[in-house]
Scaffold this motif. Structure first.
Motif, mmCIF file in Angstrom:
data_model
loop_
_atom_site.group_PDB
_atom_site.id
_atom_site.type_symbol
_atom_site.label_atom_id
_atom_site.label_comp_id
_atom_site.label_asym_id
_atom_site.label_seq_id
_atom_site.Cartn_x
_atom_site.Cartn_y
_atom_site.Cartn_z
ATOM 1 N N ASN A 158 0.777 -1.241 -0.057
ATOM 2 C CA ASN A 158 0.044 0.202 0.167
ATOM 3 C C ASN A 158 0.652 1.155 -0.175
ATOM 4 O O ASN A 158 0.349 2.266 -0.557
ATOM 5 N N ASN A 189 0.374 4.077 -2.606
ATOM 6 C CA ASN A 189 -0.048 5.398 -1.924
ATOM 7 C C ASN A 189 0.840 6.470 -2.936
ATOM 8 O O ASN A 189 0.506 7.513 -3.195
ATOM 9 N N ARG A 200 -0.911 9.436 -4.789
ATOM 10 C CA ARG A 200 0.026 10.787 -4.724
ATOM 11 C C ARG A 200 0.022 11.354 -6.085
ATOM 12 O O ARG A 200 -0.241 12.704 -6.156
#
Ligand SMILES: NC(=O)C1=CN([C@@H]2O[C@H](COP(=O)(O)OP(=O)(O)OC[C@H]3O[C@@H](n4cnc5c(N)ncnc54)[C@H](O)[C@@H]3O)[C@@H](O)[C@H]2O)[C@H](O)CC1
Ligand SMILES: [K+]
Length: 528
Positions: free
Chosen positions: A5, A9, A13
């Motif tokens: 993750n 992420n 982002r």
């Protein structure tokens, strides 16, 4: 073991970062937070210039561009360029610097000193760099505060006369960071490497002749620093991910045509049948479950021939061949439809029809003559009492008639479209090379399009596509402006796809409707 993750992420982002658009002041404030948190300015410059160098090595290998000319300005844009000069020098490129400023910021001046100590030639004028294969424009970034003056303006004009590729750092020097306005003169870049976050000026129509191919150099600005300055981003770029996420792609296996929305198009006249057909084809491509098209009786056969799956409603017509009255089928009234799109080809003789749809409680798209009639009915009062959502889709000319006292949309379209959305309480889609959509104080900008779309009829296609998406979305409480942004993105991507295959001259509006269905598949690995 990879922290999965964490990787996702990072991807999330990056996608979030690619949607955000900032002004010079917001960038300065965000940068200020980074430095206040301890990041040394010199370290950030090294990081950013290292990323720029990496991209230049990829795009312009030494074998293709052995000699690189570097234009250096007085601020940190110049500092970035000097670090790039040093790094390309160590990669074996032959470097020459043009630095027309005697007074440089400290950090920039230190880099200039080191470059000279590396025996890299530094000139005040541009002439000695005439034989370079590639130029890096590090004259000004978001610190540009006023018009370029001598000798920089002459240097920029001379550079623009040469034909070698130019890579601009952060912005093409001479462009206003926020409005994209040319301050005296500006570098016509082949490629712009925008640093950290997209600058608003790069998305303004008037900048497009200078920006070239634009890409973002992400240097890991923490989202917290961005959110601290922007709260919720008010200006967003439309990305494939954000657009695809809004499309009604997942369909339940037990769905049926009435669950996929019912759109009513009100368009066409004896004089303009093509507009009605193109609007219908745009609506068809949206995937809407049911499509009804109200047209003057005399052109009903033409529509039925082109759109056999649509319910064509032949209406009584005026002397001039416009719709005189909406005569819907038995047991049907405007509340039978999830959305109405009205305007293409109507002519201004269909005034009562536009009044009727304005008085309805249906989500409404007004385009073309629907907008011209809205002006005649008095735009703001006509919209203010509407309870249901309204979307207006003007081009710049229609926009000026609708909103005469807003800033000129060809100068600063973001400010103009925000003012219009605020005055009208509608979602306003201002068409252009970079279509802008506004609702309340938020703006979505479509960052990619093609001049191939600047043709009669492509706006009709957009109206149908948009109406169809709204009709499908009402049951999914998707935010209306995001649906409008998706329609604009889908429409322009179809134009880009068609132009790739048929050149920019080969994208007539009918062809455009045929490419709409290929776009989504090209991007469907997003959000899958
Ligand atoms: N985006 C980031 O977080 C980073 C940006 N970097 C680079 O720094 C520039 C911004 O640097 P700054 O020094 O603030 O501004 P400029 O380099 O654009 O130079 C402005 C400089 O020039 C003077 N000036 C303004 N207008 C004129 C004019 N018309 N004629 C002459 N001089 C003018 C002004 O006083 C300033 O001194 C940004 O774009 C990036 O390239 C960081 O290096 C990395 C992080
Ligand atoms: K620049």
């Amino acid at each position: 073991m990879f922290n999965q993750n964490h990787l996702s992420n990072i991807a999330a982002r990056r996608e979030q970062i690619s949607r955000i658009v900032v002004t010079a002041q917001q960038m300065r404030d965000i940068e200020g937070r980074i430095f206040a948190a301890g990041m040394p300015v010199a370290a950030l410059m090294e990081k950013v210039a290292g990323l720029i160098t990496h991209r230049i090595l990829e795009l312009y290998p030494r074998s293709q561009a052995p000699c690189v000319g570097i234009l250096v300005g007085p601020g940190h844009n110049g500092g970035d360029a000097l670090v790039v000069a040093r790094e390309l020098h160590f990669q074996g490129y032959q470097i020459a610097v043009c630095s027309p400023f005697s007074k440089l910021k400290d950090l920039t001046s230190q880099h200039a000193q080191y470059v000279k100590n590396l025996k890299i030639p530094v000139h005040e004028s541009l002439e000695p760099l005439a034989e370079c294969d590639l130029f890096i424009d590090g004259l000004f970034g978001f610190g540009l505060g006023r018009s370029l003056f001598s000798p920089v303006d002459q240097i920029v004009n001379q550079l623009n006369e040469w034909s070698q590729p130019v890579v601009s750092i952060d912005l093409p020097s001479g462009l206003h960071t926020d409005t994209g306005e040319v301050l005296g003169t500006a570098v016509q870049a082949t490629q712009t490497f925008c640093l950290g976050l997209w600058k608003l000026g790069l998305l303004q129509d008037q900048a497009l002749d200078y920006v070239g191919a634009a890409e973002l150099i992400d240097f890991d600005i923490p989202l917290a620093d961005i959110q601290a300055i922007l709260e919720t981003p008010k200006i967003q770029r439309i990305t494939p991910e954000s657009a695809i996420a809004t499309l009604p792609l997942q369909r339940s296996p037990v769905t049926h045509k009435y669950k996929q929305g019912h759109l009513l198009l009100i368009c066409g006249s004896r004089r303009y049948t093509g507009g009605a057909i193109l609007t219908g084809l745009g609506a068809r491509a949206s995937g809407v479950g049911m499509l009804s098209i109200a047209v003057p009786e005399s052109i009903k056969p033409l529509l039925s021939a082109q759109l056999p799956e649509a319910l064509i409603v032949g209406c009584p017509e005026t002397e001039s061949g416009a719709i005189a009255q909406l005569q819907l089928p038995e047991k049907t009234d405007l509340s039978s439809f999830e959305a109405i799109a009205c305007g293409p080809g109507l002519t201004v003789d269909a005034k009562p029809i536009v009044q009727e749809v304005l008085d309805s409680d249906r989500p409404l798209v007004l385009d073309a003559d629907g907008l011209n009639i809205l002006v005649q009915l008095d735009t703001i009062p006509s919209l203010q009492h509407r309870q249901a959502p309204t979307v207006l889709t003007p081009h710049a000319g229609e926009f000026k008639r609708l909103f005469p006292d807003t800033p000129d949309p060809t100068k600063d379209r973001i400010t103009a479209v925000l003012a219009a959305a605020e005055q009208s309480s509608a979602v306003v889609l201002l068409k252009g090379a970079r279509t802008a959509i506004a609702q309340a104080d938020c703006v979505w900008i479509n960052p990619e399009s093609t001049p191939a779309l600047a043709r009669g009829g492509s706006g009709d296609v957009l109206t149908g596509l948009l109406g169809g998406l709204i009709a499908q979305a009402t049951s999914k409480d998707l935010p209306l402006p995001e649906i409008v942004a998706t329609a604009a993105w889908w429409h322009s991507q179809a134009g880009i796809l068609a132009a790739d295959e048929r050149t920019e001259m080969g994208v007539d509006a009918f062809t455009l409707t045929q490419y709409l269905m290929f776009v989504v598949n090209r991007f469907s690995d997003f959000n899958s």
